[in-house]
Design an enzyme around this catalytic site. Structure first.
Site, PDB file in Angstrom:
ATOM      1  N   HIS A 113       0.788  -1.238   0.000  1.00 24.80           N
ATOM      2  CA  HIS A 113       0.000   0.000   0.000  1.00 24.80           C
ATOM      3  C   HIS A 113       0.816   1.281   0.000  1.00 24.80           C
ATOM      4  CE1 HIS A 113      -4.155  -1.447   0.404  1.00 24.80           C
ATOM      5  NE2 HIS A 113      -3.638  -2.457   1.065  1.00 24.80           N
ATOM      6  N   LYS A 140      -7.513  14.920   3.113  1.00 23.10           N
ATOM      7  CA  LYS A 140      -6.779  13.656   3.194  1.00 23.10           C
ATOM      8  C   LYS A 140      -5.877  13.740   4.420  1.00 23.10           C
ATOM      9  CE  LYS A 140      -5.262  14.488  -1.009  1.00 23.10           C
ATOM     10  NZ  LYS A 140      -5.474  13.251  -1.741  1.00 23.10           N
ATOM     11  N   ARG A 141      -5.193  12.639   4.795  1.00 27.91           N
ATOM     12  CA  ARG A 141      -4.263  12.701   5.913  1.00 27.91           C
ATOM     13  C   ARG A 141      -3.236  13.808   5.670  1.00 27.91           C
ATOM     14  NH1 ARG A 141      -4.493   8.534   9.999  1.00 27.91           N
ATOM     15  NH2 ARG A 141      -2.699   9.688  10.776  1.00 27.91           N
ATOM     16  N   LYS A 201       1.806  14.517   0.547  1.00 30.71           N
ATOM     17  CA  LYS A 201       0.510  14.899  -0.035  1.00 30.71           C
ATOM     18  C   LYS A 201       0.456  16.400  -0.354  1.00 30.71           C
ATOM     19  CE  LYS A 201      -1.950  11.097   2.285  1.00 30.71           C
ATOM     20  NZ  LYS A 201      -2.582  10.345   1.169  1.00 30.71           N
ATOM     21  N   LYS A 214     -13.640   9.490  -5.387  1.00 30.78           N
ATOM     22  CA  LYS A 214     -14.899   9.949  -4.787  1.00 30.78           C
ATOM     23  C   LYS A 214     -15.297  11.313  -5.340  1.00 30.78           C
ATOM     24  CE  LYS A 214     -13.663   7.380  -0.644  1.00 30.78           C
ATOM     25  NZ  LYS A 214     -13.023   7.445   0.681  1.00 30.78           N
ATOM     26  N   THR A 217      -7.933   7.158  -3.026  1.00 32.99           N
ATOM     27  CA  THR A 217      -9.327   6.812  -3.347  1.00 32.99           C
ATOM     28  C   THR A 217     -10.215   8.047  -3.240  1.00 32.99           C
ATOM     29  OG1 THR A 217      -9.605   6.079  -1.051  1.00 32.99           O
ATOM     30  CG2 THR A 217      -9.223   4.369  -2.708  1.00 32.99           C
TER      31      THR A 217
END
Length: 624
Positions: free
Chosen positions: A154, A348-349, A354, A460, A456
């Site tokens: 992952h 997101k986290r 990111k 969405k 993901t």
């Protein structure tokens, strides 16, 4: 103690069971303790044993190596494997007398998918149960093990890989360590047979890593998973290719047939039907209901790309969702936002890879533009952030601090007015995502190329008609393929360019010097413009940007600003924006979990796919 959660299928009267475990102290209470005066200690010991499942480590993409975490992993895996073996042996439901004693058919009845390396201690545990408890030979146990296990990776980040200290494992699970040594020895022998004298290869591929500078040997759990599984997969096409070409290159050369891709998916039942009922109704009106269980059907919406009435309906639904969120934000955060503004959402986290930092730098750039030219004609924006940082992750908390500091200043500046608003959403979670995602215009998917395995959230947003600004990373690549490059805002370096820049030697200061806009912003953060009460508070951030910008925020900054300007220009043309939104919605078929799970079933678990449903209880009633 098992806790069973029912998981109902969609309109098929089938309910599966998710079994989770809780640690409970044994109930019988020894009178001996009471008599010996150890009563208090006995009660306290109950707490110790129940502590195992008391708390979830909230770290994401970061390995801590805590003893309690390893205890949790072993506890949950051991309970599950014993349960699996019990069920396998009792082939007659509810019959406690063991019926099956031969384990040859075990892999035909049982498939175990290792969801990352977290349950990987289950590999030596299964062998322990087969060899020590059930009396199988090593070769029999190993053969069943490989056929039963498969491993999903992952993450590509090295700091996330689980590498347990040998000393910890020796203390906690000595038999499992023995079994891991045996697996490794046999594996090293096979490498030696195929590549005689290649000791460097053996060192790179060993499950047992050589001692580090502190004299500590470690067990590399990802290597254990690869050696003990019949299938290994990444979770997006790019990610799976990177596993083969870099992260696990040696293993791909050794086991080329084991590596696969399984691109992640999301469930359209929750992420469209449940969370965005107005859009779901609109779609049903046009193409019926079959998309709910076959998301590829959404392709039919493309026929309406030039239907002005339909595009108008899509706009109306988005506008209603935005008004609801604007009301929610007004109630919760006391910030009045313009529902007609562009809702720019980054949820997101919180993690450096990111790049929430890159996004807030753009917000500061917009703020600077307004301050320099108060009469500027610009597209109004509401920028929403949400996500949690791991408890000890200093830099992530610095990023949150910068976002809230910028929000404080921007939201209270009369010159800015309603042209720009910034909100950090507190306690972001799935229930909040269900409110926010249907209202988003723009989805931020801006990780450094080669760092996000899949993502993901990106899917969405796409399903709910938001447009994406993103790098060619994770599943963004496949999303762009599905919808066409004209319907997504791609910017920044790709994986090859990131690698080339790293090879050349990346200096963020060079990029800062080349970009007056970026230089101004870094200076502002460094000078404490957003934290006047403590000017040095965010110095670690500016220092990081100047001297160790690991995720190349500075290198992608100018390209990001350019892409954001293109986003704003496109948003002015509402007809064009709605058409792009329609193409996004209509291209999400591939990203349904229904497709993902069917692929796992067919290509890894060896299950023939068939659609089944049971009659509803009332259909079963027989007249007596």
């Amino acid at each position: 103690m098992p806790y069973d959660t029912p998981v109902p299928g969609y309109k098929n009267n089938i309910v599966n069971t998710l079994r989770l475990w809780s640690a409970k102290a044994e109930n019988h209470f020894h009178l001996k303790f009471f008599n010996d005066g150890d009563y208090v200690q006995a009660v306290m010991d109950r707490n110790l044993s129940e502590n195992i499942t008391r708390v979830l480590y909230p770290n994401d993409n970061m390995f801590l190596g805590k003893e309690l975490r390893l205890k949790q992993q072993y506890f949950l895996v051991a309970a599950t494997l014993q349960d699996i073996i019990r069920r396998f042996k009792s082939s007659i439901y509810g019959n406690r007398e063991a019926v099956r004693v031969n384990f040859d058919t075990f892999p035909d009845k049982v498939a175990i998918q290792l969801n990352d390396t977290h349950p990987s201690i289950g590999i030596p545990e299964l062998i322990r149960l087969f060899v020590d408890v059930e009396g199988l030979t090593w070769d029999q146990a190993w053969d069943i093990c490989i056929k039963t296990y498969a491993y999903t990776n992952h993450t590509l980040l090295p700091e996330a890989l689980e590498r347990w200290p040998v000393s910890l494992m020796q203390n906690l699970l000595p038999r499992h360590l023995e079994i891991i040594y045996e697996i490794n020895q046999k594996f090293m022998n096979t490498i030696s047979d195929r590549f005689p004298g290649d000791f460097d290869r053996m060192r790179r591929m060993s499950i047992v890593e050589e001692a580090d500078q502190f004299g500590e040997k470690r067990i590399n759990m990802a290597h254990l998973c690869i050696v003990a599984s019949h299938a290994i997969n990444g979770v997006a096409a790019l990610h799976s290719e990177l596993l083969k070409s870099s992260t696990f290159r040696d293993f791909y050369e050794f086991f080329p047939d084991r590596f696969q891709n399984k691109t992640n998916g999301i469930t359209p039942r929750r992420w469209l039907l449940l969370s965005n009922p107005s859009l779901a109704d609109l779609i049903v009106e046009k193409i019926g209901e079959s998309w709910i269980t076959n998301l590829d059907e959404l392709q039919k919406l493309k026929e309406y790309a030039n239907d002005a009435g339909f595009l108008d309906s899509i706009r109306r639904v988005k506008s209603e969702n935005k008004q609801q969120v604007a009301q929610y934000l007004s109630d919760e955060y006391n910030v009045n936002i313009n529902p007609a503004s562009l809702f720019d959402v980054h949820v997101k986290r919180i993690h450096e890879y990111k790049r929430q930092l890159l996004n807030i730098l753009h917000v500061i750039a917009l703020y600077n533009r307004i301050k320099e030219n108060p009469n500027i004609d610009m597209v109004k924006r509401t920028v929403l952030y949400g996500g949690k940082a791991a408890p000890g992750y200093h830099m992530a908390k610095q990023i949150i601090r910068l976002i809230t500091a910028v929000a404080e200043q921007v939201n209270n500046d009369a010159i800015v007015g309603d042209r720009l608003k910034v909100i950090f959403l507190e306690n972001y979670r799935v229930s909040m995502a269900e409110k926010i995602i249907p209202a988003a215009d723009l989805s931020e998917q801006i990780s450094t190329a080669g760092t996000e395995a899949s993502g993901t959230g990106n899917m969405k947003f796409m399903l709910n008609g938001a447009l994406t600004i993103g790098t060619l990373d994770g599943a963004n690549v496949e999303m762009a393929e599905e919808m066409g490059d004209d319907n997504i805002f791609i910017f920044g370096m790709n994986v090859e360019e990131v690698e080339a820049l790293t090879k050349r030697g990346y200096s963020s200061q060079e990029f800062i010097n080349k970009s007056p806009m970026l230089k101004q912003i870094v200076d502002q953060i460094e000078g404490g413009m957003f934290t006047p009460e403590d000017p040095a508070q965010l110095r670690d951030l500016s220092n990081m940007l100047r001297h160790h910008d690991r995720f190349m925020v500075c290198a992608d900054f100018d390209a990001f600003i350019e892409a954001q300007d293109k986003v704003a220009d496109t948003f002015r043309d509402q007809e064009k924006w709605s058409r792009m939104a329609l193409y996004n919605i209509a291209s999400t078929g591939k990203f349904s979990t229904d497709r993902t799970i069917a692929e796992y079933a067919r290509e890894i678990w060896g299950i023939d796919q068939f659609e089944s449903s049971l009659p509803a209880p009332y259909e079963n009633e027989k007249s007596e």
